[in-house]
Write a protein that holds these residues in place. Structure first.
Motif, PDB file in Angstrom:
ATOM      1  N   ARG A 221       0.822  -1.206   0.000  1.00 60.67           N
ATOM      2  CA  ARG A 221       0.000   0.000   0.000  1.00 60.67           C
ATOM      3  C   ARG A 221       0.861   1.264   0.000  1.00 60.67           C
ATOM      4  O   ARG A 221       0.569   2.229  -0.717  1.00 60.67           O
ATOM      5  CB  ARG A 221      -0.891  -0.013   1.247  1.00 60.67           C
ATOM      6  CG  ARG A 221      -2.000   0.985   1.213  1.00 60.67           C
ATOM      7  CD  ARG A 221      -2.987   0.768   2.344  1.00 60.67           C
ATOM      8  NE  ARG A 221      -2.412   1.083   3.644  1.00 60.67           N
ATOM      9  CZ  ARG A 221      -2.155   0.214   4.631  1.00 60.67           C
ATOM     10  NH1 ARG A 221      -2.433  -1.055   4.470  1.00 60.67           N
ATOM     11  NH2 ARG A 221      -1.626   0.604   5.774  1.00 60.67           N
ATOM     12  N   VAL A 222       1.925   1.259   0.788  1.00 63.34           N
ATOM     13  CA  VAL A 222       2.711   2.493   0.956  1.00 63.34           C
ATOM     14  C   VAL A 222       3.813   2.606  -0.093  1.00 63.34           C
ATOM     15  O   VAL A 222       4.059   3.688  -0.635  1.00 63.34           O
ATOM     16  CB  VAL A 222       3.302   2.569   2.385  1.00 63.34           C
ATOM     17  CG1 VAL A 222       4.171   3.810   2.537  1.00 63.34           C
ATOM     18  CG2 VAL A 222       2.187   2.554   3.422  1.00 63.34           C
TER      19      VAL A 222
ATOM     20  N   PRO B 105       9.335   7.122   5.879  1.00 60.00           N
ATOM     21  CA  PRO B 105       8.694   7.567   7.136  1.00 60.00           C
ATOM     22  C   PRO B 105       7.238   7.101   7.223  1.00 60.00           C
ATOM     23  O   PRO B 105       6.793   6.636   8.287  1.00 60.00           O
ATOM     24  CB  PRO B 105       8.805   9.092   7.054  1.00 60.00           C
ATOM     25  CG  PRO B 105      10.022   9.328   6.204  1.00 60.00           C
ATOM     26  CD  PRO B 105       9.985   8.238   5.170  1.00 60.00           C
ATOM     27  N   GLN B 106       6.508   7.199   6.129  1.00 60.74           N
ATOM     28  CA  GLN B 106       5.118   6.723   6.118  1.00 60.74           C
ATOM     29  C   GLN B 106       5.070   5.196   6.283  1.00 60.74           C
ATOM     30  O   GLN B 106       4.183   4.671   6.951  1.00 60.74           O
ATOM     31  CB  GLN B 106       4.426   7.141   4.815  1.00 60.74           C
ATOM     32  CG  GLN B 106       2.985   6.653   4.692  1.00 60.74           C
ATOM     33  CD  GLN B 106       2.094   7.180   5.810  1.00 60.74           C
ATOM     34  OE1 GLN B 106       2.170   8.356   6.159  1.00 60.74           O
ATOM     35  NE2 GLN B 106       1.272   6.313   6.387  1.00 60.74           N
ATOM     36  N   TYR B 107       6.025   4.535   5.680  1.00 58.15           N
ATOM     37  CA  TYR B 107       6.078   3.063   5.799  1.00 58.15           C
ATOM     38  C   TYR B 107       6.269   2.653   7.265  1.00 58.15           C
ATOM     39  O   TYR B 107       5.549   1.798   7.776  1.00 58.15           O
ATOM     40  CB  TYR B 107       7.210   2.541   4.912  1.00 58.15           C
ATOM     41  CG  TYR B 107       7.400   1.042   4.908  1.00 58.15           C
ATOM     42  CD1 TYR B 107       6.372   0.188   4.525  1.00 58.15           C
ATOM     43  CD2 TYR B 107       8.619   0.480   5.285  1.00 58.15           C
ATOM     44  CE1 TYR B 107       6.555  -1.191   4.521  1.00 58.15           C
ATOM     45  CE2 TYR B 107       8.820  -0.894   5.271  1.00 58.15           C
ATOM     46  CZ  TYR B 107       7.785  -1.723   4.892  1.00 58.15           C
ATOM     47  OH  TYR B 107       7.965  -3.085   4.890  1.00 58.15           O
ATOM     48  N   ARG B 108       7.236   3.283   7.934  1.00 52.56           N
ATOM     49  CA  ARG B 108       7.447   2.980   9.357  1.00 52.56           C
ATOM     50  C   ARG B 108       6.186   3.245  10.172  1.00 52.56           C
ATOM     51  O   ARG B 108       5.787   2.437  11.010  1.00 52.56           O
ATOM     52  CB  ARG B 108       8.565   3.868   9.932  1.00 52.56           C
ATOM     53  CG  ARG B 108       9.959   3.539   9.482  1.00 52.56           C
ATOM     54  CD  ARG B 108      10.965   4.436  10.218  1.00 52.56           C
ATOM     55  NE  ARG B 108      12.296   4.330   9.651  1.00 52.56           N
ATOM     56  CZ  ARG B 108      12.746   5.085   8.647  1.00 52.56           C
ATOM     57  NH1 ARG B 108      11.970   6.012   8.089  1.00 52.56           N
ATOM     58  NH2 ARG B 108      13.977   4.908   8.196  1.00 52.56           N
ATOM     59  N   ARG B 109       5.571   4.411   9.964  1.00 50.39           N
ATOM     60  CA  ARG B 109       4.366   4.758  10.732  1.00 50.39           C
ATOM     61  C   ARG B 109       3.249   3.743  10.501  1.00 50.39           C
ATOM     62  O   ARG B 109       2.599   3.288  11.435  1.00 50.39           O
ATOM     63  CB  ARG B 109       3.858   6.156  10.323  1.00 50.39           C
ATOM     64  CG  ARG B 109       4.529   7.316  11.043  1.00 50.39           C
ATOM     65  CD  ARG B 109       3.712   8.605  10.878  1.00 50.39           C
ATOM     66  NE  ARG B 109       3.508   8.976   9.477  1.00 50.39           N
ATOM     67  CZ  ARG B 109       4.360   9.692   8.747  1.00 50.39           C
ATOM     68  NH1 ARG B 109       5.514  10.100   9.274  1.00 50.39           N
ATOM     69  NH2 ARG B 109       4.098   9.988   7.492  1.00 50.39           N
ATOM     70  N   SER B 110       3.042   3.407   9.238  1.00 53.96           N
ATOM     71  CA  SER B 110       1.957   2.475   8.923  1.00 53.96           C
ATOM     72  C   SER B 110       2.235   1.082   9.483  1.00 53.96           C
ATOM     73  O   SER B 110       1.326   0.402   9.966  1.00 53.96           O
ATOM     74  CB  SER B 110       1.755   2.399   7.409  1.00 53.96           C
ATOM     75  OG  SER B 110       1.301   3.634   6.925  1.00 53.96           O
TER      76      SER B 110
ATOM     77  N   GLU C 293       1.363   1.220  13.178  1.00 50.84           N
ATOM     78  CA  GLU C 293      -0.093   1.278  13.390  1.00 50.84           C
ATOM     79  C   GLU C 293      -0.736  -0.092  13.158  1.00 50.84           C
ATOM     80  O   GLU C 293      -1.523  -0.577  13.963  1.00 50.84           O
ATOM     81  CB  GLU C 293      -0.727   2.283  12.421  1.00 50.84           C
ATOM     82  CG  GLU C 293      -0.557   3.725  12.829  1.00 50.84           C
ATOM     83  CD  GLU C 293      -0.986   4.677  11.700  1.00 50.84           C
ATOM     84  OE1 GLU C 293      -0.577   5.867  11.763  1.00 50.84           O
ATOM     85  OE2 GLU C 293      -1.702   4.242  10.776  1.00 50.84           O
TER      86      GLU C 293
ATOM     87  N   GLU D  79      11.766   8.244   0.006  1.00 45.12           N
ATOM     88  CA  GLU D  79      10.962   9.317   0.610  1.00 45.12           C
ATOM     89  C   GLU D  79       9.708   8.782   1.305  1.00 45.12           C
ATOM     90  O   GLU D  79       9.118   9.468   2.133  1.00 45.12           O
ATOM     91  CB  GLU D  79      10.555  10.337  -0.458  1.00 45.12           C
ATOM     92  CG  GLU D  79      11.720  11.169  -0.964  1.00 45.12           C
ATOM     93  CD  GLU D  79      11.360  11.989  -2.203  1.00 45.12           C
ATOM     94  OE1 GLU D  79      10.176  11.978  -2.607  1.00 45.12           O
ATOM     95  OE2 GLU D  79      12.273  12.618  -2.764  1.00 45.12           O
ATOM     96  N   ARG D  80       9.293   7.596   0.920  1.00 46.98           N
ATOM     97  CA  ARG D  80       8.085   7.029   1.534  1.00 46.98           C
ATOM     98  C   ARG D  80       8.373   6.253   2.825  1.00 46.98           C
ATOM     99  O   ARG D  80       7.444   5.758   3.468  1.00 46.98           O
ATOM    100  CB  ARG D  80       7.377   6.094   0.545  1.00 46.98           C
ATOM    101  CG  ARG D  80       6.900   6.800  -0.707  1.00 46.98           C
ATOM    102  CD  ARG D  80       6.078   5.864  -1.564  1.00 46.98           C
ATOM    103  NE  ARG D  80       5.708   6.513  -2.819  1.00 46.98           N
ATOM    104  CZ  ARG D  80       4.848   6.008  -3.701  1.00 46.98           C
ATOM    105  NH1 ARG D  80       4.265   4.838  -3.449  1.00 46.98           N
ATOM    106  NH2 ARG D  80       4.560   6.635  -4.813  1.00 46.98           N
TER     107      ARG D  80
END
Lengths: 152, 152
Positions: A74-75, A135-140, A143, A132-133
């Motif tokens: 997804r990310v 940070p979003q990958y880690r957060r997701s 979660e 660049e993605r």
């Protein structure tokens, strides 16, 4: 589960950037130059083969593999996800989870084949955009895995 | 589950020597010169990623992977089993199950690395001895998978 002691790198070191863990397993980022998002799921105890896990441990590991795969798709939006449990060099159960793109250094060969230097160069911009993605990958990942662990 | 039709080799061909199958998956031998016992577990329907399976399908696939791993270890006695679901070339879910030995052509590298010709030569006798165990390996796979399917 036998402790391997000082001889096993994955018993004494995290093995990468720790993203999430519970008492049974940890999810780490490998910091691979060509494969941002290269993730490993490492069993905390020293177990050698996938089949050495008890059914409950195996089921949890598979749930986590599938959850990580979902976040990765997804990310990071790879064209394919590669999964592998090899352990020839470090015989402590860990799963490689590698996002793949048609322009990556090895595609469609496995990442363990000899890379083509011209392809490494050609993929540089896409690799940077994937990075660049992260940070979003880690957060997701956190979660989704928190929610999964909470539901268990 | 979407049919891929004529474009997918694993939809139109078995992909190796069929050892066992049910309506959901098949177990085939790859006939690899360096790796006698190289086995693949192929999902019958055209599914791309491991995470695309429904939970029941995934649980059955994992049960079969573990059963095959057990037979491989008991009959072929490798030092390590390698598991991988890659699918970069044929994006139809299949798992590689590769018995490994310290003297094999790539060890401890993955089998997709460049082999050392001198090691291929040096391993020839052990490879031949492993190959002699394949009839027992096929028989044991069928027995164990029949029992597992019957118990399900």
């Amino acid at each position: 589960m036998r402790p391997a002691g000082a001889s096993c790198p994955l018993c004494i070191e995290t093995g990468g950037e720790l993203v999430w863990q519970d008492r049974r397993l940890r999810v780490i980022l490998a910091d691979d130059a060509q494969y941002p998002g290269f993730t490993r799921v490492v069993w905390q105890d020293h177990v050698v083969e996938f089949g050495d896990l008890d059914p409950a441990g195996r089921a949890w590991l598979v749930e986590v593999l599938v959850a990580v795969e979902g976040v990765m798709r997804r990310v990071l939006e790879p064209v394919k996800v590669n999964l592998a449990s090899l352990g020839n060099q470090v015989a402590h159960l860990h799963w490689h989870m590698i996002p793949r793109w048609p322009d990556d250094a090895h595609f469609p060969a496995p990442v363990w084949a000899t890379p083509d230097p011209a392809r490494v160069e050609a993929a540089a911009h896409r690799v940077a955009r994937t990075r660049e993605r992260l940070p979003q990958y880690r957060r997701s990942l956190r979660e989704v895995l928190d929610a999964l662990a909470g539901a268990g």
